[in-house]
Design a protein around this motif. Structure first.
Motif, mmCIF file in Angstrom:
data_model
loop_
_atom_site.group_PDB
_atom_site.id
_atom_site.type_symbol
_atom_site.label_atom_id
_atom_site.label_comp_id
_atom_site.label_asym_id
_atom_site.label_seq_id
_atom_site.Cartn_x
_atom_site.Cartn_y
_atom_site.Cartn_z
ATOM 1 N N UNK A 150 5.757 -2.393 -10.464
ATOM 2 C CA UNK A 150 4.777 -1.317 -10.270
ATOM 3 C C UNK A 150 3.930 -1.245 -11.542
ATOM 4 N N UNK A 151 2.669 -1.619 -11.407
ATOM 5 C CA UNK A 151 1.779 -1.655 -12.560
ATOM 6 C C UNK A 151 1.004 -0.347 -12.681
ATOM 7 N N UNK A 152 0.937 0.199 -13.919
ATOM 8 C CA UNK A 152 0.130 1.405 -14.143
ATOM 9 C C UNK A 152 -1.334 1.124 -13.873
ATOM 10 N N UNK A 153 -1.729 -0.141 -14.013
ATOM 11 C CA UNK A 153 -3.104 -0.514 -13.720
ATOM 12 C C UNK A 153 -3.272 -2.012 -13.722
ATOM 13 N N UNK A 154 -4.251 -2.484 -12.944
ATOM 14 C CA UNK A 154 -4.599 -3.905 -12.912
ATOM 15 C C UNK A 154 -6.092 -4.008 -12.648
ATOM 16 N N UNK A 155 -6.721 -5.045 -13.213
ATOM 17 C CA UNK A 155 -8.143 -5.263 -12.948
ATOM 18 C C UNK A 155 -8.316 -5.790 -11.530
ATOM 19 N N UNK A 156 -9.550 -5.787 -11.044
ATOM 20 C CA UNK A 156 -9.827 -6.175 -9.662
ATOM 21 C C UNK A 156 -9.347 -7.595 -9.369
ATOM 22 N N UNK A 176 -12.535 1.356 -21.076
ATOM 23 C CA UNK A 176 -13.626 1.179 -22.046
ATOM 24 C C UNK A 176 -13.307 0.012 -22.978
ATOM 25 N N UNK A 177 -12.062 -0.100 -23.368
ATOM 26 C CA UNK A 177 -11.625 -1.146 -24.306
ATOM 27 C C UNK A 177 -11.810 -2.537 -23.720
ATOM 28 N N UNK A 178 -11.456 -2.716 -22.425
ATOM 29 C CA UNK A 178 -11.527 -4.060 -21.822
ATOM 30 C C UNK A 178 -12.798 -4.267 -21.004
ATOM 31 N N UNK A 179 -13.560 -3.185 -20.754
ATOM 32 C CA UNK A 179 -14.816 -3.307 -20.008
ATOM 33 C C UNK A 179 -14.630 -3.516 -18.526
ATOM 34 N N UNK A 180 -13.479 -3.120 -17.985
ATOM 35 C CA UNK A 180 -13.213 -3.252 -16.543
ATOM 36 C C UNK A 180 -12.439 -2.045 -16.052
ATOM 37 N N UNK A 181 -12.549 -1.778 -14.734
ATOM 38 C CA UNK A 181 -11.786 -0.686 -14.140
ATOM 39 C C UNK A 181 -10.360 -1.152 -13.843
ATOM 40 N N UNK A 182 -9.444 -0.184 -13.825
ATOM 41 C CA UNK A 182 -8.041 -0.461 -13.565
ATOM 42 C C UNK A 182 -7.562 0.314 -12.351
ATOM 43 N N UNK A 183 -6.686 -0.317 -11.554
ATOM 44 C CA UNK A 183 -6.177 0.308 -10.340
ATOM 45 C C UNK A 183 -4.647 0.161 -10.312
ATOM 46 N N UNK A 184 -3.911 1.253 -10.031
ATOM 47 C CA UNK A 184 -2.447 1.139 -9.901
ATOM 48 C C UNK A 184 -2.091 0.169 -8.774
ATOM 49 N N UNK A 185 -1.103 -0.679 -9.016
ATOM 50 C CA UNK A 185 -0.718 -1.699 -8.039
ATOM 51 C C UNK A 185 0.807 -1.781 -7.953
ATOM 52 N N UNK A 186 1.318 -1.919 -6.717
ATOM 53 C CA UNK A 186 2.739 -2.194 -6.481
ATOM 54 C C UNK A 186 2.813 -3.532 -5.760
ATOM 55 N N UNK A 187 3.507 -4.499 -6.359
ATOM 56 C CA UNK A 187 3.581 -5.829 -5.752
ATOM 57 C C UNK A 187 4.983 -6.398 -5.794
ATOM 58 N N UNK A 188 5.230 -7.368 -4.927
ATOM 59 C CA UNK A 188 6.534 -8.044 -4.893
ATOM 60 C C UNK A 188 6.332 -9.550 -4.880
ATOM 61 N N UNK A 189 7.327 -10.247 -5.373
ATOM 62 C CA UNK A 189 7.385 -11.706 -5.319
ATOM 63 C C UNK A 189 8.830 -12.048 -5.003
ATOM 64 N N UNK A 190 9.088 -12.380 -3.752
ATOM 65 C CA UNK A 190 10.473 -12.588 -3.337
ATOM 66 C C UNK A 190 11.230 -11.277 -3.417
ATOM 67 N N UNK A 191 12.346 -11.284 -4.136
ATOM 68 C CA UNK A 191 13.145 -10.055 -4.241
ATOM 69 C C UNK A 191 12.825 -9.263 -5.510
ATOM 70 N N UNK A 192 11.754 -9.655 -6.210
ATOM 71 C CA UNK A 192 11.351 -8.951 -7.425
ATOM 72 C C UNK A 192 10.167 -8.032 -7.138
ATOM 73 N N UNK A 194 0.843 -1.202 0.000
ATOM 74 C CA UNK A 194 0.000 0.000 0.000
ATOM 75 C C UNK A 194 0.875 1.247 0.000
ATOM 76 N N UNK A 195 1.560 1.457 -1.128
ATOM 77 C CA UNK A 195 2.412 2.641 -1.273
ATOM 78 C C UNK A 195 2.058 3.330 -2.585
ATOM 79 N N UNK A 196 2.096 4.630 -2.581
ATOM 80 C CA UNK A 196 1.801 5.395 -3.796
ATOM 81 C C UNK A 196 3.050 5.465 -4.657
ATOM 82 N N UNK A 197 2.899 5.187 -5.936
ATOM 83 C CA UNK A 197 4.033 5.268 -6.841
ATOM 84 C C UNK A 197 4.568 6.704 -6.879
#
Length: 398
Positions: A96-102, A77-93, A5-8
């Motif tokens: 930061x996604x500009x958007x992801x669906x729910x 509009x193109x995909x028919x879903x809302x997008x939300x910015x997301x920051x995620x990690x998997x191990x040491x990787x 939960x961090x803002x890019x």
């Protein structure tokens, strides 16, 4: 994926990035970035010091954020879903996604409009500079696809394509980061390089000769003493980029001296008959300048070859050692030949630093290739041990 939960762009986001290997760094790690070399990324990660953002860079960043925000509704509009910015990690990787669906099945990545990238998107074929970032985003998030967009925030200048994971790339990325982590542990930060500009030998006094049947005025003695002294001072042992740059400049300088002497001879001849003392002195200067020019020119070429050969041989030995270490873990089985094009990597590189970086990057690629092949061999050996435990005699050609 662990969501943070961090803002890019926030201080917390920057601190999190510093502790992970990020998707935007993946192209540089793989030696495919247009803006950063692998060696520069190693130094950044080792020191934790990032370059200051210039006003022009900040303008581009701000424009990128604004156009990304404007393009997001168009993609929704193109995909028919809302997008939300997301920051995620998997191990040491980290990604930061500009958007992801729910449900996280689709991601959104936006780049500023430029004609070269537009052509790639329309063709559906992205350069490694772009797709390694997307591969890490998909790997970290577990998403099925990325809607990759290039736009200026308007519907008129908006192109997009769907990018899905390409078989083998995720594994190559993981091995790449493993090799990068190993290289990072041993990385030594080099002294800050300076811009290498060749320095010509000292300026000589302008050669002036006036004749009226005899030499009436000349600074030839001063010119000769200065010229010969400076020519003899040209450095012929070359070890650094500065030495090579100075030597190349000296080659040109000696040529200029030859030209100046020739011009002076012509000017003197137009005034009088040949005067032995005058022309013998001019011949000595010209001959010495020419000999030095040819000598230094050969030295530059020979020592450039020596530097390239030394860098290449060290890289070849490092790869041999890496393969030997892997073979020890495989028992009777050995890796097939691992290809590395160090000569090709060095093409068109003009400084020692760029030569070294290019070869180091190719070495890392070859090590990653070897490690991936070894992983496949280990998997096959494990399968054979499990499935043919009682029939080992059938596999003498293991």
């Amino acid at each position: 994926m662990k969501i943070h939960n961090v803002a890019q762009g926030s201080a917390e986001w920057h601190a999190l990035r510093a502790q992970h290997f990020t998707a935007s760094e993946a192209p540089a790690m793989m030696g495919a970035s247009k803006y950063q070399t692998r060696t520069e990324l190693l130094t950044l990660k080792k020191t934790g010091i990032t370059p200051d953002v210039t006003p022009s860079q900040q303008f581009i960043f701000d424009k990128g954020h604004a156009t990304e925000a404007a393009a997001r509704p168009l993609v929704e509009v193109q995909i028919g879903e809302e997008l939300y910015p997301v920051v995620g990690t998997l191990g040491n990787l980290l990604a930061s996604m500009d958007g992801a669906t729910m449900l996280g099945e689709t991601l959104f990545e936006h780049k500023l409009w430029n004609e070269s990238l537009v052509a790639q998107v329309k063709a559906g074929e992205l350069d490694p500079h772009y797709y390694w970032q997307l591969e890490q985003q998909l790997l970290v998030s577990g998403a099925e696809r990325v809607i990759f967009v290039c736009s200026d925030g308007t519907a008129e200048n908006f192109v997009s394509m769907e990018y899905r994971p390409v078989a083998g790339r995720a594994e190559q990325l993981v091995e790449g980061w493993k090799q990068f982590e190993a290289d990072l542990a041993a990385h030594e930060v080099a002294d800050t390089p300076s811009i290498v500009v060749g320095k010509a030998p000292d300026e000589l006094p302008a050669l002036r000769i006036e004749l009226t049947g005899m030499v009436t005025a000349s600074n030839l003695k001063v010119f000769e003493q200065s010229a010969l002294a400076v020519i003899d001072s040209v450095k012929t042992t070359l070890t650094t980029d500065q030495d090579f740059a100075d030597a190349k400049k000296a080659v040109k300088w000696c040529g200029d001296v030859e030209d100046a002497v020739t011009a002076a001879k012509k000017q003197a001849l137009s005034q009088t008959q040949t005067i032995d003392e005058l022309f013998s002195a001019l011949e000595r200067i010209s001959k010495h300048a020419r000999e030095t020019r040819l000598k230094v020119d050969k030295l530059v070429k020979a020592q450039e070859l020596a530097v390239k050969t030394n860098i290449k041989q060290k890289a070849e030995q490092a790869l041999i050692d890496h393969v030997a270490a892997i073979n020890k873990t495989l028992g009777k089985v050995v890796l097939p030949s691992v290809h590395a094009d160090f000569v090709g990597a060095m093409k068109n590189k003009r400084t020692i630093a760029s030569l070294q970086d290019a070869v180091d990057t190719e070495l890392a690629r070859a090590k990653i290739d070897a490690s991936q092949t070894a992983d496949s061999i280990r998997l096959n050996l494990t399968s054979l041990a499990e499935l043919a435990a009682d029939h080992a005699f059938l596999f003498n050609d293991l």
